[in-house]
Design a protein around this motif. Sequence first.
Motif, PDB file in Angstrom:
ATOM      1  N   ASP A 148       3.228   1.250 -22.580  1.00 36.02           N
ATOM      2  CA  ASP A 148       2.455   2.485 -22.589  1.00 36.02           C
ATOM      3  C   ASP A 148       2.549   3.230 -21.262  1.00 36.02           C
ATOM      4  O   ASP A 148       2.292   4.431 -21.206  1.00 36.02           O
ATOM      5  CB  ASP A 148       0.985   2.185 -22.898  1.00 36.02           C
ATOM      6  N   ARG A 149       2.921   2.530 -20.203  1.00 39.96           N
ATOM      7  CA  ARG A 149       3.044   3.193 -18.899  1.00 39.96           C
ATOM      8  C   ARG A 149       4.328   3.999 -18.791  1.00 39.96           C
ATOM      9  O   ARG A 149       4.365   5.028 -18.113  1.00 39.96           O
ATOM     10  CB  ARG A 149       2.981   2.160 -17.772  1.00 39.96           C
ATOM     11  N   LEU A 150       5.402   3.531 -19.432  1.00 41.65           N
ATOM     12  CA  LEU A 150       6.685   4.218 -19.339  1.00 41.65           C
ATOM     13  C   LEU A 150       6.767   5.333 -20.373  1.00 41.65           C
ATOM     14  O   LEU A 150       6.657   5.096 -21.576  1.00 41.65           O
ATOM     15  CB  LEU A 150       7.829   3.219 -19.559  1.00 41.65           C
ATOM     16  N   ALA A 151       6.966   6.554 -19.886  1.00 44.48           N
ATOM     17  CA  ALA A 151       6.973   7.724 -20.772  1.00 44.48           C
ATOM     18  C   ALA A 151       8.013   7.596 -21.875  1.00 44.48           C
ATOM     19  O   ALA A 151       7.785   8.032 -23.011  1.00 44.48           O
ATOM     20  CB  ALA A 151       7.215   8.995 -19.951  1.00 44.48           C
ATOM     21  N   ILE A 152       9.150   6.981 -21.578  1.00 49.01           N
ATOM     22  CA  ILE A 152      10.226   6.887 -22.557  1.00 49.01           C
ATOM     23  C   ILE A 152       9.859   5.970 -23.726  1.00 49.01           C
ATOM     24  O   ILE A 152      10.384   6.098 -24.836  1.00 49.01           O
ATOM     25  CB  ILE A 152      11.531   6.397 -21.881  1.00 49.01           C
ATOM     26  N   LEU A 153       8.914   5.040 -23.483  1.00 51.16           N
ATOM     27  CA  LEU A 153       8.534   4.071 -24.514  1.00 51.16           C
ATOM     28  C   LEU A 153       7.281   4.460 -25.289  1.00 51.16           C
ATOM     29  O   LEU A 153       7.011   3.891 -26.351  1.00 51.16           O
ATOM     30  CB  LEU A 153       8.325   2.684 -23.896  1.00 51.16           C
ATOM     31  N   ARG A 154       6.525   5.413 -24.788  1.00 50.88           N
ATOM     32  CA  ARG A 154       5.258   5.775 -25.438  1.00 50.88           C
ATOM     33  C   ARG A 154       5.443   6.241 -26.880  1.00 50.88           C
ATOM     34  O   ARG A 154       4.685   5.832 -27.760  1.00 50.88           O
ATOM     35  CB  ARG A 154       4.538   6.850 -24.619  1.00 50.88           C
ATOM     36  N   PRO A 155       6.432   7.110 -27.171  1.00 51.37           N
ATOM     37  CA  PRO A 155       6.606   7.525 -28.567  1.00 51.37           C
ATOM     38  C   PRO A 155       6.943   6.355 -29.493  1.00 51.37           C
ATOM     39  O   PRO A 155       6.527   6.334 -30.656  1.00 51.37           O
ATOM     40  CB  PRO A 155       7.765   8.530 -28.493  1.00 51.37           C
ATOM     41  N   VAL A 156       7.692   5.399 -28.968  1.00 50.85           N
ATOM     42  CA  VAL A 156       8.040   4.221 -29.765  1.00 50.85           C
ATOM     43  C   VAL A 156       6.784   3.425 -30.090  1.00 50.85           C
ATOM     44  O   VAL A 156       6.576   2.986 -31.231  1.00 50.85           O
ATOM     45  CB  VAL A 156       9.057   3.338 -29.018  1.00 50.85           C
ATOM     46  N   MET A 157       5.924   3.223 -29.091  1.00 45.34           N
ATOM     47  CA  MET A 157       4.678   2.491 -29.303  1.00 45.34           C
ATOM     48  C   MET A 157       3.759   3.242 -30.260  1.00 45.34           C
ATOM     49  O   MET A 157       3.090   2.631 -31.103  1.00 45.34           O
ATOM     50  CB  MET A 157       3.976   2.255 -27.967  1.00 45.34           C
ATOM     51  N   ALA A 158       3.713   4.547 -30.139  1.00 47.07           N
ATOM     52  CA  ALA A 158       2.868   5.345 -31.030  1.00 47.07           C
ATOM     53  C   ALA A 158       3.322   5.196 -32.482  1.00 47.07           C
ATOM     54  O   ALA A 158       2.504   5.034 -33.395  1.00 47.07           O
ATOM     55  CB  ALA A 158       2.896   6.810 -30.614  1.00 47.07           C
ATOM     56  N   LEU A 159       4.638   5.226 -32.708  1.00 46.71           N
ATOM     57  CA  LEU A 159       5.178   5.053 -34.050  1.00 46.71           C
ATOM     58  C   LEU A 159       4.869   3.652 -34.576  1.00 46.71           C
ATOM     59  O   LEU A 159       4.459   3.474 -35.731  1.00 46.71           O
ATOM     60  CB  LEU A 159       6.688   5.288 -34.045  1.00 46.71           C
ATOM     61  N   TYR A 160       5.071   2.659 -33.727  1.00 47.08           N
ATOM     62  CA  TYR A 160       4.776   1.271 -34.116  1.00 47.08           C
ATOM     63  C   TYR A 160       3.318   1.124 -34.554  1.00 47.08           C
ATOM     64  O   TYR A 160       3.022   0.495 -35.568  1.00 47.08           O
ATOM     65  CB  TYR A 160       5.076   0.331 -32.958  1.00 47.08           C
ATOM     66  N   ARG A 161       2.401   1.714 -33.794  1.00 43.82           N
ATOM     67  CA  ARG A 161       0.976   1.593 -34.130  1.00 43.82           C
ATOM     68  C   ARG A 161       0.647   2.322 -35.428  1.00 43.82           C
ATOM     69  O   ARG A 161      -0.188   1.854 -36.211  1.00 43.82           O
ATOM     70  CB  ARG A 161       0.131   2.118 -32.967  1.00 43.82           C
ATOM     71  N   ARG A 162       1.279   3.468 -35.657  1.00 43.21           N
ATOM     72  CA  ARG A 162       1.033   4.181 -36.916  1.00 43.21           C
ATOM     73  C   ARG A 162       1.498   3.355 -38.105  1.00 43.21           C
ATOM     74  O   ARG A 162       0.816   3.283 -39.139  1.00 43.21           O
ATOM     75  CB  ARG A 162       1.731   5.545 -36.906  1.00 43.21           C
ATOM     76  N   LEU A 163       2.650   2.722 -37.971  1.00 41.08           N
ATOM     77  CA  LEU A 163       3.171   1.890 -39.059  1.00 41.08           C
ATOM     78  C   LEU A 163       2.280   0.659 -39.275  1.00 41.08           C
ATOM     79  O   LEU A 163       2.012   0.265 -40.414  1.00 41.08           O
ATOM     80  CB  LEU A 163       4.607   1.452 -38.739  1.00 41.08           C
ATOM     81  N   LYS A 164       1.816   0.079 -38.170  1.00 37.95           N
ATOM     82  CA  LYS A 164       0.937  -1.084 -38.275  1.00 37.95           C
ATOM     83  C   LYS A 164      -0.386  -0.696 -38.938  1.00 37.95           C
ATOM     84  O   LYS A 164      -0.903  -1.423 -39.796  1.00 37.95           O
ATOM     85  CB  LYS A 164       0.675  -1.666 -36.886  1.00 37.95           C
ATOM     86  N   ALA A 165      -0.935   0.463 -38.562  1.00 35.95           N
ATOM     87  CA  ALA A 165      -2.185   0.932 -39.160  1.00 35.95           C
ATOM     88  C   ALA A 165      -2.022   1.166 -40.659  1.00 35.95           C
ATOM     89  O   ALA A 165      -2.906   0.832 -41.454  1.00 35.95           O
ATOM     90  CB  ALA A 165      -2.649   2.211 -38.473  1.00 35.95           C
ATOM     91  N   ALA A 166      -0.890   1.738 -41.053  1.00 41.94           N
ATOM     92  CA  ALA A 166      -0.633   1.980 -42.473  1.00 41.94           C
ATOM     93  C   ALA A 166      -0.562   0.668 -43.248  1.00 41.94           C
ATOM     94  O   ALA A 166      -1.073   0.562 -44.372  1.00 41.94           O
ATOM     95  CB  ALA A 166       0.657   2.767 -42.641  1.00 41.94           C
ATOM     96  N   LYS A 167       0.053  -0.339 -42.649  1.00 43.25           N
ATOM     97  CA  LYS A 167       0.139  -1.646 -43.297  1.00 43.25           C
ATOM     98  C   LYS A 167      -1.239  -2.282 -43.436  1.00 43.25           C
ATOM     99  O   LYS A 167      -1.601  -2.798 -44.510  1.00 43.25           O
ATOM    100  CB  LYS A 167       1.058  -2.568 -42.498  1.00 43.25           C
ATOM    101  N   LEU A 168      -2.011  -2.235 -42.368  1.00 42.98           N
ATOM    102  CA  LEU A 168      -3.364  -2.819 -42.403  1.00 42.98           C
ATOM    103  C   LEU A 168      -4.258  -2.109 -43.401  1.00 42.98           C
ATOM    104  O   LEU A 168      -5.125  -2.739 -44.011  1.00 42.98           O
ATOM    105  CB  LEU A 168      -3.967  -2.773 -41.003  1.00 42.98           C
ATOM    106  N   ARG A 169      -4.045  -0.808 -43.566  1.00 44.52           N
ATOM    107  CA  ARG A 169      -4.853  -0.036 -44.495  1.00 44.52           C
ATOM    108  C   ARG A 169      -4.708  -0.543 -45.928  1.00 44.52           C
ATOM    109  O   ARG A 169      -5.612  -0.420 -46.736  1.00 44.52           O
ATOM    110  CB  ARG A 169      -4.434   1.443 -44.414  1.00 44.52           C
ATOM    111  N   ARG A 170      -3.565  -1.128 -46.226  1.00 45.32           N
ATOM    112  CA  ARG A 170      -3.308  -1.615 -47.599  1.00 45.32           C
ATOM    113  C   ARG A 170      -3.878  -3.002 -47.858  1.00 45.32           C
ATOM    114  O   ARG A 170      -4.007  -3.392 -49.023  1.00 45.32           O
ATOM    115  CB  ARG A 170      -1.789  -1.649 -47.845  1.00 45.32           C
ATOM    116  N   VAL A 171      -4.219  -3.731 -46.795  1.00 45.98           N
ATOM    117  CA  VAL A 171      -4.599  -5.143 -46.999  1.00 45.98           C
ATOM    118  C   VAL A 171      -6.031  -5.469 -46.614  1.00 45.98           C
ATOM    119  O   VAL A 171      -6.470  -6.610 -46.814  1.00 45.98           O
ATOM    120  CB  VAL A 171      -3.644  -6.070 -46.211  1.00 45.98           C
ATOM    121  N   ARG A 172      -6.783  -4.519 -46.067  1.00 50.91           N
ATOM    122  CA  ARG A 172      -8.148  -4.875 -45.698  1.00 50.91           C
ATOM    123  C   ARG A 172      -9.144  -3.759 -46.029  1.00 50.91           C
ATOM    124  O   ARG A 172      -8.799  -2.713 -46.444  1.00 50.91           O
ATOM    125  CB  ARG A 172      -8.235  -5.231 -44.217  1.00 50.91           C
TER     126      ARG A 172
END
Length: 238
Positions: free
Chosen positions: A214-238
């Motif tokens: 999250d500190r490196l600007a080049i990686l922030r968009p990747v982390m944001a996408l990862y979290r969105r995908l993880k949230a979508a997955k969790l939304r289906r199972v809980r």
Amino acid sequence: MNVIEYFDRTRIINIPARTDRRQETTAEFARHGFALDNEKIGFYAAVQPDAQEGFPSIGARGCFLSHLGILEEAERLNVDNVLILEDDIQFSQRIGTFGKQAVEALRGLEWDILYLGHSCEGNADEPGWALVDGPIHLTHFYAVNGKSLAKLRAFLTQVLERPPGHPEGGSMHYDAALNTLIHTDKSIQAYYFTWNLGYQRPSRTDLHALSIFDRLAILRPVMALYRRLKAAKLRRVR
């Protein structure tokens, strides 16, 4: 009436600069048919202090002051009760059914604090309110009864004035302060709903030191996408 509309006031803590969290929370509310009218139900601009003043971090102090600010507002408005959420809330897919069941079960129940989202392992096969009998390490989805606002506000103000490690409770994370009050004041009636109605959505933290991703600007968009995908997955199972 749904579980959000049941309460006199609903406030969602959000740092104004975190437009990502605000947008995601707005979408989360819409997904479940919950209205945001910015009066009865709306966002609360989080306090952003300059120093940690004995708290574990500046973010922890800001979180504490933000929750306290909402309680002070609710006391000033003389509301019957207030529901408080943090802006990483993700509702259970069954909040519609069990949320209505939760508020219906409050009839005749004497309560001071309600945890609708929590870390407890209750009997989810029989959803209902159970007395808090141990620490709850989250305050992302809870309610406070109007009759209890003055007592809670007074206790939290005392915590602010004490140094860390004070025997009666000094500067600490907000959830720890609530646990301290519940543990030490036996007149406080705190309950949690055994079917967890809301979780914390994967999101970049504002309370702790950021990881290198999250500190490196080049990686922030990747982390944001990862979290969105993880949230979508969790939304289906809980």
